[in-house]
Design an enzyme around this catalytic site. Structure first.
Site, PDB file in Angstrom:
ATOM      1  CG  PHE A 131      26.893  31.269  45.065  1.00 35.35           C
ATOM      2  CD1 PHE A 131      26.739  30.334  46.073  1.00 35.35           C
ATOM      3  CD2 PHE A 131      26.503  30.929  43.765  1.00 35.35           C
ATOM      4  CE1 PHE A 131      26.214  29.076  45.801  1.00 35.35           C
ATOM      5  CE2 PHE A 131      25.977  29.680  43.487  1.00 35.35           C
ATOM      6  CZ  PHE A 131      25.843  28.744  44.502  1.00 35.35           C
ATOM      7  CB  THR A 151      27.468  40.531  43.919  1.00 37.52           C
ATOM      8  OG1 THR A 151      28.583  39.976  43.197  1.00 37.52           O
ATOM      9  CG2 THR A 151      26.696  41.461  43.004  1.00 37.52           C
ATOM     10  N   GLY A 152      29.726  40.160  46.462  1.00 38.92           N
ATOM     11  CA  GLY A 152      30.212  39.198  47.458  1.00 38.92           C
ATOM     12  C   GLY A 152      30.194  39.809  48.846  1.00 38.92           C
ATOM     13  CG  ASP A 173      37.319  47.103  40.161  1.00 39.59           C
ATOM     14  OD1 ASP A 173      37.492  46.329  39.199  1.00 39.59           O
ATOM     15  OD2 ASP A 173      36.405  47.948  40.195  1.00 39.59           O
ATOM     16  CB  VAL A 174      39.638  41.965  38.385  1.00 42.38           C
ATOM     17  CG1 VAL A 174      39.824  41.024  39.560  1.00 42.38           C
ATOM     18  CG2 VAL A 174      38.205  41.956  37.863  1.00 42.38           C
ATOM     19  N   GLY A 208      47.334  39.029  31.695  1.00 43.87           N
ATOM     20  CA  GLY A 208      48.662  39.662  31.752  1.00 43.87           C
ATOM     21  C   GLY A 208      49.455  39.169  32.949  1.00 43.87           C
ATOM     22  CE1 TYR A 252      27.708  37.256  34.112  1.00 48.50           C
ATOM     23  CE2 TYR A 252      26.359  35.928  32.649  1.00 48.50           C
ATOM     24  CZ  TYR A 252      27.190  36.029  33.749  1.00 48.50           C
ATOM     25  OH  TYR A 252      27.516  34.898  34.476  1.00 48.50           O
ATOM     26  CE1 TYR A 278      45.685  38.771  26.630  1.00 45.15           C
ATOM     27  CE2 TYR A 278      47.818  38.245  27.580  1.00 45.15           C
ATOM     28  CZ  TYR A 278      46.846  39.172  27.247  1.00 45.15           C
ATOM     29  OH  TYR A 278      47.058  40.501  27.523  1.00 45.15           O
TER      30      TYR A 278
HETATM   31  P1  NAD Z   1      28.566  36.311  42.765  1.00 42.27           P
HETATM   32  O1  NAD Z   1      27.969  37.594  42.328  1.00 42.27           O
HETATM   33  O2  NAD Z   1      28.128  35.741  44.069  1.00 42.27           O
HETATM   34  O3  NAD Z   1      30.149  36.399  42.793  1.00 42.27           O
HETATM   35  C1  NAD Z   1      30.907  37.286  42.008  1.00 42.27           C
HETATM   36  C2  NAD Z   1      32.001  37.887  42.866  1.00 42.27           C
HETATM   37  O4  NAD Z   1      32.826  38.747  42.062  1.00 42.27           O
HETATM   38  C3  NAD Z   1      31.461  38.745  44.014  1.00 42.27           C
HETATM   39  O5  NAD Z   1      32.115  38.416  45.203  1.00 42.27           O
HETATM   40  C4  NAD Z   1      31.757  40.166  43.563  1.00 42.27           C
HETATM   41  O6  NAD Z   1      31.907  41.063  44.651  1.00 42.27           O
HETATM   42  C5  NAD Z   1      33.039  39.963  42.777  1.00 42.27           C
HETATM   43  N1  NAD Z   1      33.298  41.028  41.801  1.00 42.27           N
HETATM   44  C6  NAD Z   1      32.436  41.580  40.914  1.00 42.27           C
HETATM   45  N2  NAD Z   1      33.059  42.520  40.174  1.00 42.27           N
HETATM   46  C7  NAD Z   1      34.348  42.560  40.607  1.00 42.27           C
HETATM   47  C8  NAD Z   1      35.486  43.325  40.247  1.00 42.27           C
HETATM   48  N3  NAD Z   1      35.419  44.257  39.273  1.00 42.27           N
HETATM   49  N4  NAD Z   1      36.647  43.118  40.914  1.00 42.27           N
HETATM   50  C9  NAD Z   1      36.726  42.198  41.904  1.00 42.27           C
HETATM   51  N5  NAD Z   1      35.687  41.435  42.284  1.00 42.27           N
HETATM   52  C10 NAD Z   1      34.507  41.620  41.649  1.00 42.27           C
HETATM   53  O7  NAD Z   1      28.295  35.275  41.569  1.00 42.27           O
HETATM   54  P2  NAD Z   1      28.653  33.720  41.430  1.00 42.27           P
HETATM   55  O8  NAD Z   1      27.399  33.015  41.132  1.00 42.27           O
HETATM   56  O9  NAD Z   1      29.504  33.266  42.558  1.00 42.27           O
HETATM   57  O10 NAD Z   1      29.498  33.743  40.097  1.00 42.27           O
HETATM   58  C11 NAD Z   1      30.914  33.594  40.073  1.00 42.27           C
HETATM   59  C12 NAD Z   1      31.397  33.509  38.637  1.00 42.27           C
HETATM   60  O11 NAD Z   1      30.794  32.384  37.986  1.00 42.27           O
HETATM   61  C13 NAD Z   1      31.034  34.740  37.803  1.00 42.27           C
HETATM   62  O12 NAD Z   1      32.120  35.030  36.943  1.00 42.27           O
HETATM   63  C14 NAD Z   1      29.849  34.282  37.006  1.00 42.27           C
HETATM   64  O13 NAD Z   1      29.744  34.976  35.778  1.00 42.27           O
HETATM   65  C15 NAD Z   1      30.148  32.810  36.816  1.00 42.27           C
HETATM   66  N6  NAD Z   1      28.920  32.047  36.579  1.00 42.27           N
HETATM   67  C16 NAD Z   1      28.061  31.771  37.600  1.00 42.27           C
HETATM   68  C17 NAD Z   1      26.890  31.071  37.334  1.00 42.27           C
HETATM   69  C18 NAD Z   1      25.907  30.716  38.415  1.00 42.27           C
HETATM   70  O14 NAD Z   1      24.862  30.166  38.105  1.00 42.27           O
HETATM   71  N7  NAD Z   1      26.161  30.934  39.682  1.00 42.27           N
HETATM   72  C19 NAD Z   1      26.610  30.661  36.021  1.00 42.27           C
HETATM   73  C20 NAD Z   1      27.486  30.989  35.014  1.00 42.27           C
HETATM   74  C21 NAD Z   1      28.654  31.674  35.299  1.00 42.27           C
HETATM   75  N1  UDP Z   2      49.045  43.055  34.293  1.00 38.96           N
HETATM   76  C1  UDP Z   2      48.701  42.861  35.609  1.00 38.96           C
HETATM   77  N2  UDP Z   2      49.557  42.162  36.391  1.00 38.96           N
HETATM   78  C2  UDP Z   2      50.716  41.643  35.940  1.00 38.96           C
HETATM   79  C3  UDP Z   2      51.046  41.841  34.575  1.00 38.96           C
HETATM   80  C4  UDP Z   2      50.186  42.551  33.763  1.00 38.96           C
HETATM   81  O1  UDP Z   2      47.666  43.310  36.062  1.00 38.96           O
HETATM   82  O2  UDP Z   2      51.424  41.016  36.726  1.00 38.96           O
HETATM   83  C5  UDP Z   2      48.117  43.803  33.423  1.00 38.96           C
HETATM   84  C6  UDP Z   2      48.750  45.054  32.824  1.00 38.96           C
HETATM   85  O3  UDP Z   2      48.080  46.161  33.358  1.00 38.96           O
HETATM   86  C7  UDP Z   2      48.495  44.944  31.349  1.00 38.96           C
HETATM   87  C8  UDP Z   2      47.598  43.728  31.182  1.00 38.96           C
HETATM   88  O4  UDP Z   2      47.756  42.958  32.356  1.00 38.96           O
HETATM   89  O5  UDP Z   2      47.787  46.057  30.876  1.00 38.96           O
HETATM   90  C9  UDP Z   2      47.979  42.899  29.979  1.00 38.96           C
HETATM   91  O6  UDP Z   2      49.319  42.515  30.114  1.00 38.96           O
HETATM   92  P1  UDP Z   2      50.175  42.116  28.843  1.00 38.96           P
HETATM   93  O7  UDP Z   2      51.544  41.826  29.314  1.00 38.96           O
HETATM   94  O8  UDP Z   2      49.491  41.049  28.094  1.00 38.96           O
HETATM   95  O9  UDP Z   2      50.102  43.380  27.916  1.00 38.96           O
HETATM   96  P2  UDP Z   2      50.820  44.790  27.956  1.00 38.96           P
HETATM   97  O10 UDP Z   2      51.478  44.967  29.286  1.00 38.96           O
HETATM   98  O11 UDP Z   2      51.797  44.690  26.844  1.00 38.96           O
HETATM   99  O12 UDP Z   2      49.718  45.750  27.705  1.00 38.96           O
END
Ligand code: NAD
Ligand code: UDP
Ligand code: UDP
Length: 318
Positions: A15, A39-40, A60-61, A104, A147, A161
């Site tokens: 969103f 959720t996106g 996935d982050v 990182g 959360y 950091y």
């Molecule tokens: P949303 O659920 O619409 O968006 C979140 C996005 O993150 C989605 O597109 C989802 O697919 C993606 N996502 C989830 N897990 C992921 C992962 N592991 N790797 C990659 N992508 C992933 O929610 P939003 O309202 O747009 O919220 C966005 C951000 O703002 C979030 O971090 C939320 O905590 C923060 N936030 C939102 C609100 C609000 O009221 N909307 C309030 C406080 C904080």
């Molecule tokens: N990382 C990443 N992208 C980058 C550099 C690091 O995703 O370009 C990740 C990596 O997997 C690491 C984490 O970020 O585990 C933290 O990085 P940092 O350098 O702080 O710590 P370290 O590598 O020493 O664990």
């Protein structure tokens, strides 16, 4: 060689993230949107896909990411209680491992990094309205903890950091934000009430409806993100971002029904555990530092959001 600012937006198909991608492109940035579509949705960013300065990566982050960028906005995380409680372990991993990976990455490439933190770090607050100096009142073992505590730990990582590796960080504590492109089944209160009222279905109030929230329209929020990111490098936050206009959930239900002219009746459902009783941002810091305050009041923003869902629900399903 490009001289354009390369910006990574995690959660960019969500969103808020999709609005942010659009604004950044409008400002002449080269945008990389990373999302796992939990959720996106691609529909949120479909209109940007033809833009040569927009790129999408399914990722996935919680896993490392190696890309070259100048700025990072870390938004990846489900935000609706229904969705973040669906797989709570993954929610904590997303906040905590996601933050570590993005920090990182920022450290390796020297990028400035923004964290979408939340008013949930204040838990069920005992100080009202909430200033940034308030440490909060969270339950570390309840259903919202994945959360709340995940986001609190992410803040800790951001500040460590900064202290340990001298990163430039910007931490925003976002209060309830709403607007077009929320998912119709998102489960949060504004989208639930609008979708229910548009279909003349019962509007579901959890508890007695006396709990309060303060609702910010998404365009106001995104404007504040950009201003915070532009601020001098030694200001890290945390900074509250939200609209101080505070309403009970019952008032929100009544406003929504009236704005739509809906035949919906209000029904009561049980109040979820640990549901905060009241929430209102103290935005003095944002006013002072960003020269910012929300411009769009709830009635106007509700109208725009209702128009969006009205079109969405009428559109033929494809
Ligand atoms: P949303 O659920 O619409 O968006 C979140 C996005 O993150 C989605 O597109 C989802 O697919 C993606 N996502 C989830 N897990 C992921 C992962 N592991 N790797 C990659 N992508 C992933 O929610 P939003 O309202 O747009 O919220 C966005 C951000 O703002 C979030 O971090 C939320 O905590 C923060 N936030 C939102 C609100 C609000 O009221 N909307 C309030 C406080 C904080
Ligand atoms: N990382 C990443 N992208 C980058 C550099 C690091 O995703 O370009 C990740 C990596 O997997 C690491 C984490 O970020 O585990 C933290 O990085 P940092 O350098 O702080 O710590 P370290 O590598 O020493 O664990
Ligand atoms: N809520 C409600 N009906 C709904 C959805 C939510 O009464 O259909 C209530 C919920 O119990 C909470 C408030 O509305 O008190 C805001 O809920 P939301 O999930 O939008 O966000 P929260 O601020 O609780 O994270």
């Amino acid at each position: 060689m490009t001289t354009m600012r390369r910006v990574l937006v995690t959660g960019g198909a969500g969103f808020i993230g999709s609005h942010l991608c659009e604004r950044l492109l409008g400002e002449g940035a080269d945008v990389l949107c990373v999302d796992n579509y939990f959720t996106g949705s691609k529909a949120n960013i479909a209109h940007l896909m033809g833009n040569p300065h927009f790129e999408i990566m399914r990722h996935d982050v919680t896993f490392p990411l190696y890309v070259e960028v100048d700025e990072i906005y870390n938004l990846a995380c489900p935000a609706s209680p229904v969705h973040y409680q669906y797989d709570p372990v993954q929610t904590t991993k997303t906040s905590v491992h996601g933050a570590i990976n993005m920090l990182g990455l920022a450290k390796r490439v020297g990028a400035k990094i923004f964290q979408a933190s939340t008013s949930e770090v204040y838990g069920d607050p005992k100080v009202h309205p909430q200033p940034e100096s308030y440490w909060g009142h969270t339950n570390p073992i309840g259903p919202r903890a994945c959360y709340d505590e995940g986001k609190r730990c992410a803040e800790t990582l951001f500040f460590d950091y900064r202290r340990q590796h001298n990163l430039t960080i910007k931490v925003a504590r976002i209060f309830n934000t709403y607007g077009p492109k929320m998912h119709p089944n998102d489960g949060r209160v504004v989208s639930n009430f609008i979708v229910q009222a548009l279909q003349n279905e019962p509007v579901t109030i959890y508890g007695d409806g006396s709990q309060t929230r303060s609702f910010c329209y998404v365009d106001d929020l995104v404007e504040a993100f950009l201003r915070l990111m532009r601020l001098e490098d030694d200001f890290s936050g945390p900074m509250n971002l939200g609209n101080p206009g505070e309403f009970t959930i019952l008032e929100l239900a009544e406003k929504t029904i009236a704005a739509i002219g809906s035949k919906s009746k209000i029904v009561r459902k049980p109040l979820p555990a640990d549901d905060p009783v009241q929430r209102q941002p103290d935005i003095s810091l944002a006013r002072q530092k960003l020269d910012w305050e929300p411009k769009i009041a709830l009635d106007e923003g509700l109208g725009k959001t209702i128009d969006y869902f009205d079109r969405l629900l009428r559109a033929p399903r494809g």
